[in-house]
Write a protein that holds these residues in place. Sequence first.
Motif, PDB file in Angstrom:
ATOM      1  N   ASP A 131       0.803  -1.219   0.000  1.00 14.98           N
ATOM      2  CA  ASP A 131       0.000   0.000   0.000  1.00 14.98           C
ATOM      3  C   ASP A 131       0.840   1.274   0.000  1.00 14.98           C
ATOM      4  N   ARG A 132       2.147   1.136  -0.035  1.00 15.79           N
ATOM      5  CA  ARG A 132       3.004   2.324  -0.073  1.00 15.79           C
ATOM      6  C   ARG A 132       3.068   2.905  -1.484  1.00 15.79           C
ATOM      7  N   TRP A 133       3.490   4.183  -1.528  1.00 16.51           N
ATOM      8  CA  TRP A 133       3.714   4.846  -2.811  1.00 16.51           C
ATOM      9  C   TRP A 133       5.178   4.670  -3.207  1.00 16.51           C
ATOM     10  N   PRO A 134       5.504   4.766  -4.495  1.00 16.86           N
ATOM     11  CA  PRO A 134       6.892   4.604  -4.929  1.00 16.86           C
ATOM     12  C   PRO A 134       7.881   5.523  -4.211  1.00 16.86           C
ATOM     13  N   HIS A 135       7.474   6.752  -3.886  1.00 13.61           N
ATOM     14  CA  HIS A 135       8.413   7.667  -3.238  1.00 13.61           C
ATOM     15  C   HIS A 135       8.677   7.296  -1.777  1.00 13.61           C
ATOM     16  N   GLU A 136       7.933   6.331  -1.262  1.00  9.76           N
ATOM     17  CA  GLU A 136       8.100   5.926   0.129  1.00  9.76           C
ATOM     18  C   GLU A 136       8.999   4.706   0.301  1.00  9.76           C
ATOM     19  N   ILE A 137       9.595   4.212  -0.783  1.00  4.52           N
ATOM     20  CA  ILE A 137      10.449   3.039  -0.692  1.00  4.52           C
ATOM     21  C   ILE A 137      11.854   3.377  -1.183  1.00  4.52           C
ATOM     22  N   SER A 138      12.827   2.535  -0.828  1.00  2.00           N
ATOM     23  CA  SER A 138      14.220   2.764  -1.192  1.00  2.00           C
ATOM     24  C   SER A 138      14.485   2.334  -2.640  1.00  2.00           C
ATOM     25  N   GLY A 139      15.687   2.657  -3.124  1.00  2.00           N
ATOM     26  CA  GLY A 139      16.056   2.264  -4.469  1.00  2.00           C
ATOM     27  C   GLY A 139      16.085   0.758  -4.648  1.00  2.00           C
ATOM     28  N   GLY A 140      16.613   0.056  -3.644  1.00  2.00           N
ATOM     29  CA  GLY A 140      16.624  -1.397  -3.714  1.00  2.00           C
ATOM     30  C   GLY A 140      15.228  -1.990  -3.717  1.00  2.00           C
ATOM     31  N   GLN A 141      14.341  -1.419  -2.910  1.00  2.00           N
ATOM     32  CA  GLN A 141      12.959  -1.881  -2.896  1.00  2.00           C
ATOM     33  C   GLN A 141      12.264  -1.592  -4.226  1.00  2.00           C
ATOM     34  N   ALA A 142      12.586  -0.447  -4.824  1.00  2.00           N
ATOM     35  CA  ALA A 142      12.005  -0.121  -6.131  1.00  2.00           C
ATOM     36  C   ALA A 142      12.425  -1.145  -7.185  1.00  2.00           C
ATOM     37  N   GLN A 143      13.688  -1.602  -7.130  1.00  4.85           N
ATOM     38  CA  GLN A 143      14.123  -2.622  -8.075  1.00  4.85           C
ATOM     39  C   GLN A 143      13.386  -3.934  -7.835  1.00  4.85           C
ATOM     40  N   ARG A 144      13.116  -4.246  -6.583  1.00  4.98           N
ATOM     41  CA  ARG A 144      12.351  -5.452  -6.280  1.00  4.98           C
ATOM     42  C   ARG A 144      10.937  -5.349  -6.846  1.00  4.98           C
ATOM     43  N   VAL A 145      10.353  -4.165  -6.765  1.00  8.67           N
ATOM     44  CA  VAL A 145       9.010  -3.970  -7.328  1.00  8.67           C
ATOM     45  C   VAL A 145       9.042  -4.132  -8.843  1.00  8.67           C
ATOM     46  N   HIS A 156       8.043 -16.689 -19.878  1.00  8.79           N
ATOM     47  CA  HIS A 156       8.958 -17.772 -20.209  1.00  8.79           C
ATOM     48  C   HIS A 156      10.400 -17.274 -20.155  1.00  8.79           C
ATOM     49  N   ILE A 157      10.602 -16.014 -20.552  1.00  6.02           N
ATOM     50  CA  ILE A 157      11.944 -15.429 -20.570  1.00  6.02           C
ATOM     51  C   ILE A 157      11.908 -14.105 -19.817  1.00  6.02           C
ATOM     52  N   LEU A 158      12.746 -13.975 -18.809  1.00 11.64           N
ATOM     53  CA  LEU A 158      12.891 -12.731 -18.056  1.00 11.64           C
ATOM     54  C   LEU A 158      14.082 -11.986 -18.636  1.00 11.64           C
ATOM     55  N   LEU A 159      13.851 -10.788 -19.131  1.00  6.81           N
ATOM     56  CA  LEU A 159      14.878  -9.967 -19.761  1.00  6.81           C
ATOM     57  C   LEU A 159      15.268  -8.851 -18.798  1.00  6.81           C
ATOM     58  N   MET A 160      16.557  -8.779 -18.450  1.00  5.25           N
ATOM     59  CA  MET A 160      17.013  -7.835 -17.431  1.00  5.25           C
ATOM     60  C   MET A 160      18.127  -6.971 -18.010  1.00  5.25           C
ATOM     61  N   ASP A 161      17.899  -5.659 -18.026  1.00  8.52           N
ATOM     62  CA  ASP A 161      18.829  -4.710 -18.642  1.00  8.52           C
ATOM     63  C   ASP A 161      19.576  -3.931 -17.566  1.00  8.52           C
ATOM     64  N   GLU A 162      20.741  -4.449 -17.144  1.00  9.90           N
ATOM     65  CA  GLU A 162      21.560  -3.825 -16.098  1.00  9.90           C
ATOM     66  C   GLU A 162      20.697  -3.390 -14.914  1.00  9.90           C
ATOM     67  N   PRO A 163      19.894  -4.288 -14.345  1.00 13.10           N
ATOM     68  CA  PRO A 163      18.894  -3.886 -13.363  1.00 13.10           C
ATOM     69  C   PRO A 163      19.459  -3.415 -12.024  1.00 13.10           C
ATOM     70  N   PHE A 164      20.711  -3.779 -11.702  1.00 17.86           N
ATOM     71  CA  PHE A 164      21.250  -3.454 -10.387  1.00 17.86           C
ATOM     72  C   PHE A 164      22.341  -2.389 -10.432  1.00 17.86           C
ATOM     73  N   SER A 165      22.548  -1.778 -11.587  1.00 15.06           N
ATOM     74  CA  SER A 165      23.674  -0.852 -11.735  1.00 15.06           C
ATOM     75  C   SER A 165      23.471   0.471 -11.013  1.00 15.06           C
ATOM     76  N   LEU A 175      20.528  -8.070  -3.916  1.00 14.40           N
ATOM     77  CA  LEU A 175      19.606  -8.286  -5.034  1.00 14.40           C
ATOM     78  C   LEU A 175      20.076  -9.423  -5.930  1.00 14.40           C
ATOM     79  N   GLN A 176      21.374  -9.551  -6.129  1.00 20.52           N
ATOM     80  CA  GLN A 176      21.894 -10.658  -6.918  1.00 20.52           C
ATOM     81  C   GLN A 176      21.517 -11.998  -6.296  1.00 20.52           C
ATOM     82  N   ASP A 177      21.728 -12.114  -4.988  1.00 20.27           N
ATOM     83  CA  ASP A 177      21.400 -13.373  -4.312  1.00 20.27           C
ATOM     84  C   ASP A 177      19.898 -13.644  -4.323  1.00 20.27           C
ATOM     85  N   GLU A 178      19.102 -12.590  -4.164  1.00 12.23           N
ATOM     86  CA  GLU A 178      17.651 -12.761  -4.209  1.00 12.23           C
ATOM     87  C   GLU A 178      17.208 -13.214  -5.599  1.00 12.23           C
TER      88      GLU A 178
END
Length: 247
Positions: A131-145, A156-165, A175-178
């Motif tokens: 129920d939080r808004w995007p501005h209420e979460i951290s950068g790492g949490q935003a990547q998880r969202v 079938h295929i998850l495409l990830m474009d430098e998601p943790f940079s 995030l890598q381990d998750e």
Amino acid sequence: MSDRHEPLLQLRDVGYHYPNSKRPVFDELTFSIGAGEFVALVGGSGVGKSTVLRCVAGLIEPSMGHIDKPVHTAKGTRPSAVVFQDTRLLPWRRIRANVGYGLSGLGLSRAERDARIDEVLELIGMAELGDRWPHEISGGQAQRVGLARALAVRPHILLMDEPFSAVDALTRTRLQDELLGIWQRLNMAVLFVTHDIAEAAYLAERVCVMRGTPAQVVFDETVPASYPRQRDDRDLNAFAQRVADAL
């Protein structure tokens, strides 16, 4: 994981050139990904890694060659989903609504959509933050969202474009381990674009290196390390050096 003998995704002599450009950014690009396989695509800045991913995602059309990928999917799924470096969360939507954004048009009932959102929020460890808004979460949490939004459509295929940079080093490690835990739990292939050699070697089963003008795949090898991996493993670091030498 599922049977990997048959390629799920196959690029055959794929090339792309930007409008008004006489030279393609990459040419004769050929490689495949099996069902459930994790492949990292590595290369220097400007070599066309993200453009390859956008071609696979169907966001742009290749200038030449063929891309064979899944087209028939079950109800409530999509052939592929993209996680970008910029999470692109909609600031006027709460986290739950952002996660469920890609579920529209998939023929799911409201109850099915809610269940799917609950499932992926639990998977990324944010079940209590829907129920939080995007501005209420951290950068790492935003990547998880952003990851949860992609997982919600069961691609079938998850495409990830430098998601943790764009996150700090500690968050990136977490995030890598998750991501590895989620990939090992779910039946999906991953194409992971990165310029970070250590990240590619730690995460992927195979690493492909793009190099040249126009760029081609000059290195395509299996990582000689089983999971779970240790970041200070000598064989893993030796492989990472071989990737660096190929760049």
